[in-house]
Design an enzyme around this catalytic site. Structure first.
Site, short mmCIF file in Angstrom:
data_model
loop_
_atom_site.label_atom_id
_atom_site.label_comp_id
_atom_site.label_asym_id
_atom_site.label_seq_id
_atom_site.Cartn_x
_atom_site.Cartn_y
_atom_site.Cartn_z
CG MET A 90 39.00 40.20 26.60
SD MET A 90 38.63 40.32 28.37
CE MET A 90 40.04 39.46 29.02
NE ARG A 91 42.47 46.66 22.34
CZ ARG A 91 43.76 46.49 22.09
NH1 ARG A 91 44.28 45.28 22.09
NH2 ARG A 91 44.53 47.53 21.86
CG HIS A 109 38.03 41.81 36.83
ND1 HIS A 109 38.85 41.73 35.72
CD2 HIS A 109 38.72 41.27 37.86
CE1 HIS A 109 40.00 41.16 36.08
NE2 HIS A 109 39.95 40.87 37.37
N GLY A 143 42.45 53.60 35.33
CA GLY A 143 43.31 52.48 35.72
C GLY A 143 42.80 51.15 35.18
CB VAL A 144 44.32 47.86 34.73
CG1 VAL A 144 43.88 46.44 34.38
CG2 VAL A 144 45.08 48.47 33.56
CG ASP A 145 40.31 45.16 35.90
OD1 ASP A 145 39.41 45.50 35.11
OD2 ASP A 145 41.12 44.25 35.65
CD GLU A 174 32.09 36.85 35.02
OE1 GLU A 174 31.91 37.51 33.99
OE2 GLU A 174 33.06 36.10 35.17
C1 GAR Z 1 33.99 37.12 31.71
O1 GAR Z 1 34.44 36.17 32.65
C2 GAR Z 1 34.38 38.51 32.15
O2 GAR Z 1 34.32 38.70 33.54
C3 GAR Z 1 35.80 38.55 31.67
O3 GAR Z 1 35.75 37.97 30.39
C4 GAR Z 1 34.73 36.97 30.38
C5 GAR Z 1 33.83 37.21 29.21
O4 GAR Z 1 32.91 36.16 29.09
N1 GAR Z 1 36.31 39.89 31.61
C6 GAR Z 1 37.55 40.20 31.98
O5 GAR Z 1 38.37 39.39 32.33
C7 GAR Z 1 37.87 41.67 31.91
N2 GAR Z 1 39.11 41.93 32.54
P1 GAR Z 1 31.63 36.32 28.15
O6 GAR Z 1 32.15 36.79 26.78
O7 GAR Z 1 31.08 34.94 28.07
O8 GAR Z 1 30.70 37.30 28.76
#
Ligand code: GAR
Length: 207
Positions: A90-91, A109, A143-145, A174
């Site tokens: 989350m950076r 994402h 960029g962001v995503d 995911e």
């Molecule tokens: C996941 O849902 C991933 O898509 C999201 O964080 C979660 C991590 O879960 N990432 C974002 O939102 C990035 N912008 P995890 O630690 O259980 O893999």
């Protein structure tokens, strides 16, 4: 063998899926290191249990984004990785890291980009009232995503969904999407920059 770093911040379920999947691939990738910016994150234990070196680097110890970015480059350097997988990291990555691994950084994402970029994608989807959402594996750019989309998976949004129920449904998709893309990293289906061979199936649906 292709060497990969996985960057994490939280629970690490995507990391776990990648760890479990690497063992089964015909062209295996080697997760050479896991980097975590949050001391105490459950993802750290998952890496340790799998015998993967873990480097914990709290962004709080650095004055600004640029110096943390440089620290990430320094941390990764000895591991000689070809690709980086952000898995709930989350950076926002800075230009030093992005240019050092140009076109070789993946992120997952929890939305069908370009819808709902940034934080709290599940809450954004619920607030917007969409009936389907999903996840995206994409190349990281400045960029962001916004980088090149590699693969996407679609899930339904139910009328009684909460953030938790939607998040759980999304995570399953995911894991499916990210493990598939990791296989493509290993067998060369995925090119730097995010192109995949013609005819490759890059989307899945649970709808
Ligand atoms: C996941 O849902 C991933 O898509 C999201 O964080 C979660 C991590 O879960 N990432 C974002 O939102 C990035 N912008 P995890 O630690 O259980 O893999």
């Amino acid at each position: 063998m292709t060497r990969v770093a996985v960057l994490v911040s939280g629970s690490g379920t995507n990391l776990q899926a990648l760890i479990d999947a690497t063992a089964q691939h015909e062209h295996p990738v080697h997760i050479a290191v896991v980097v975590c910016n949050r001391p105490g994150a459950p993802a750290i234990g998952r890496a340790q249990a799998a015998g993967i070196p873990v480097e914990v680097r709290s962004h709080r110890a650095f004055a600004d984004r640029a110096s943390y970015d440089q620290e990430l480059v320094r941390t990764l350097e000895p591991y000689g990785v070809d690709w980086i997988c952000c898995a709930g990291f989350m950076r926002i990555l800075g230009p030093t890291l992005i240019s050092a691994y140009d076109g070789h950084i993946l992120n997952i994402h929890p939305s069908i980009l370009p819808s709902f970029p940034g934080l709290n994608a599940q809450a954004q989807a619920l607030a917007a009232g969409v009936r389907i959402t999903g996840c995206t594996v994409h190349i990281v750019d400045a960029g962001v995503d916004t980088g090149q989309i590699v693969a996407q998976g679609v899930v339904p949004v139910h009328t009684n969904d909460t953030e938790d129920t939607l998040t759980a449904r999304l995570l399953k998709m995911e894991h499916r999407a990210y493990t598939t893309v990791l296989r493509w990293v290993g067998d060369g289906t995925l090119q730097p920059g995010g192109q995949v061979a013609e005819g490759t199936v890059c989307s899945w649906s649970d709808v």
